[in-house]
Design a protein around this motif. Structure first.
Motif, PDB file in Angstrom:
ATOM      1  N   UNK A 123      41.106  42.742  29.277  1.00 12.27           N
ATOM      2  CA  UNK A 123      41.885  42.942  30.503  1.00 12.27           C
ATOM      3  C   UNK A 123      40.977  42.869  31.729  1.00 12.27           C
ATOM      4  N   UNK A 124      39.929  43.704  31.761  1.00 11.29           N
ATOM      5  CA  UNK A 124      39.133  43.815  32.995  1.00 11.29           C
ATOM      6  C   UNK A 124      38.223  42.605  33.220  1.00 11.29           C
ATOM      7  N   UNK A 125      37.651  42.042  32.154  1.00 11.67           N
ATOM      8  CA  UNK A 125      36.697  40.942  32.356  1.00 11.67           C
ATOM      9  C   UNK A 125      37.408  39.650  32.732  1.00 11.67           C
ATOM     10  N   UNK A 126      38.589  39.455  32.191  1.00 14.14           N
ATOM     11  CA  UNK A 126      39.354  38.266  32.595  1.00 14.14           C
ATOM     12  C   UNK A 126      39.926  38.458  33.999  1.00 14.14           C
ATOM     13  N   UNK A 127      40.389  39.671  34.284  1.00 18.38           N
ATOM     14  CA  UNK A 127      40.929  39.950  35.620  1.00 18.38           C
ATOM     15  C   UNK A 127      39.852  39.805  36.688  1.00 18.38           C
ATOM     16  N   UNK A 128      38.610  40.180  36.359  1.00 14.71           N
ATOM     17  CA  UNK A 128      37.517  40.090  37.336  1.00 14.71           C
ATOM     18  C   UNK A 128      37.328  38.658  37.826  1.00 14.71           C
ATOM     19  N   UNK A 129      37.499  37.703  36.924  1.00 17.72           N
ATOM     20  CA  UNK A 129      37.326  36.297  37.293  1.00 17.72           C
ATOM     21  C   UNK A 129      38.448  35.795  38.198  1.00 17.72           C
ATOM     22  N   UNK A 130      39.568  36.560  38.256  1.00 19.63           N
ATOM     23  CA  UNK A 130      40.706  36.166  39.110  1.00 19.63           C
ATOM     24  C   UNK A 130      40.723  36.905  40.432  1.00 19.63           C
ATOM     25  N   UNK A 131      39.823  37.865  40.610  1.00 19.56           N
ATOM     26  CA  UNK A 131      39.824  38.655  41.835  1.00 19.56           C
ATOM     27  C   UNK A 131      39.618  37.750  43.059  1.00 19.56           C
ATOM     28  N   UNK A 132      40.401  37.955  44.119  1.00 19.65           N
ATOM     29  CA  UNK A 132      40.223  37.128  45.332  1.00 19.65           C
ATOM     30  C   UNK A 132      38.863  37.339  45.981  1.00 19.65           C
TER      31      UNK A 132
END
Length: 310
Positions: free
Chosen positions: A171-180
């Motif tokens: 969840x967090x590592x994939x989401x980090x790559x999408x952070x604006x």
């Protein structure tokens, strides 16, 4: 005139020198980076004096270089050098630290232990044992019990906990790559790539579990820093602490899974360097699913994990 021999380095000085070398070998610092006595003394929980002596030993061997009015830096020749550990005739706190982690990860140590039990098990003097225990305390792996003795803190010690930890990381590592706010530091990313390439180029004997863990945890934390989200960074730091026992038990020596892991992470780095975070996210998800299945596979993975790895 009588020639007086230079005093022999102490076990502590040799130990700190080897820890600094492990940090360099594992990618914690790279060629040309500045090392300070204050930061290293705080990192290893000692005064500046043994750190100063350790830095001098590494300068004498060409691993570090002193610059006038600037301080001490990692030599730019390090990638081309063979970083052999300094021999220490006596057991060190570093040796004991790794023994405790390995034995705890292997289920050979109870959750709560006394100093007397630990000294008897490892044959270490109290001063060496306390140095190792203080390091474990700083890293959030153990705490002193009320009254007497020490207690290991919660870790990934069950299939369910390990599975949930990997799902959380997905969840967090994939989401980090999408952070604006995601923004790379090109020099840091390039340095991480070189560390994995250098690790793959080493002899199997030099591909140690501790070197892989330090390099790998630093890489994942670096990506979370690139996200620009402090809470994602904090979550990754906590996961790295929880992973330490699991990693030491999983990677007792060089093996094919570690090599393949390095290759997958190099693919992720290449995608990020190319500016393709969508592809990098897909690669990260695949990498974590594979790592999850392999880790839990050593503990009779549930069918759900086996499906996730497909």
């Amino acid at each position: 005139m009588r020639n007086e021999q230079a005093p022999q380095p102490s076990s502590l000085q040799i130990e700190i020198a080897n820890q600094i070398m492990d940090m360099i070998r594992g990618g914690g610092v790279g060629p040309g980076e500045h090392l300070t006595e204050a930061v290293l003394a705080k990192r290893y929980g000692v005064s500046r004096s043994p750190v100063r002596a350790a830095l001098k030993m590494l300068q004498d061997r060409g691993y570090l270089e002193a610059r006038a009015n600037a301080g001490v830096f990692v030599s730019k020749r390090v990638p081309r050098m063979r970083l052999d550990a300094l021999e220490n005739p006596n057991p060190t706190a570093d040796d004991l630290y790794h023994s405790i982690i390995t034995d705890r990860a292997g289920g050979k140590l109870q959750k709560a232990l006394s100093e007397t039990e630990l000294m008897a098990r490892y044959g270490a003097p109290k001063s060496v044992l306390m140095h190792a225990l203080l390091r474990l305390t700083r890293e959030g792996l153990i705490r002193r019990r009320r009254g007497h003795g020490w207690q290991f803190l919660p870790a990934l010690d069950s299939e369910e906990a390990l599975y949930e930890a990997y799902r959380f990381r997905m969840v967090i590592e994939c989401a980090a790559l999408r952070e604006p706010t995601f923004k790379i530091v090109p020099e840091e990313l390039a340095s991480a790539r070189r560390r994995y390439e250098d690790f793959l180029a080493r002899s199997p004997r030099a591909q140690t579990s501790s070197a892989f863990f330090e390099m790998n945890s630093a890489f994942h934390e670096m990506l979370m820093r690139f996200s620009g989200n402090r809470f994602i960074v904090q979550a990754m730091q906590q996961q790295n602490q929880l992973r330490r026992f699991e990693e030491f038990s999983s990677y007792s020596g060089p093996n094919r899974n570690v090599i393949e892991s390095c290759k997958r992470l190099l693919q992720i780095i290449a995608a990020i360097e190319a500016g393709d975070n969508v592809f990098a996210e897909a690669l990260m998800l695949r990498h974590l699913k594979i790592a999850c299945a392999l880790s839990i596979g050593r503990r009779q993975a549930p069918s759900a994990v086996a499906r996730d790895a497909g």
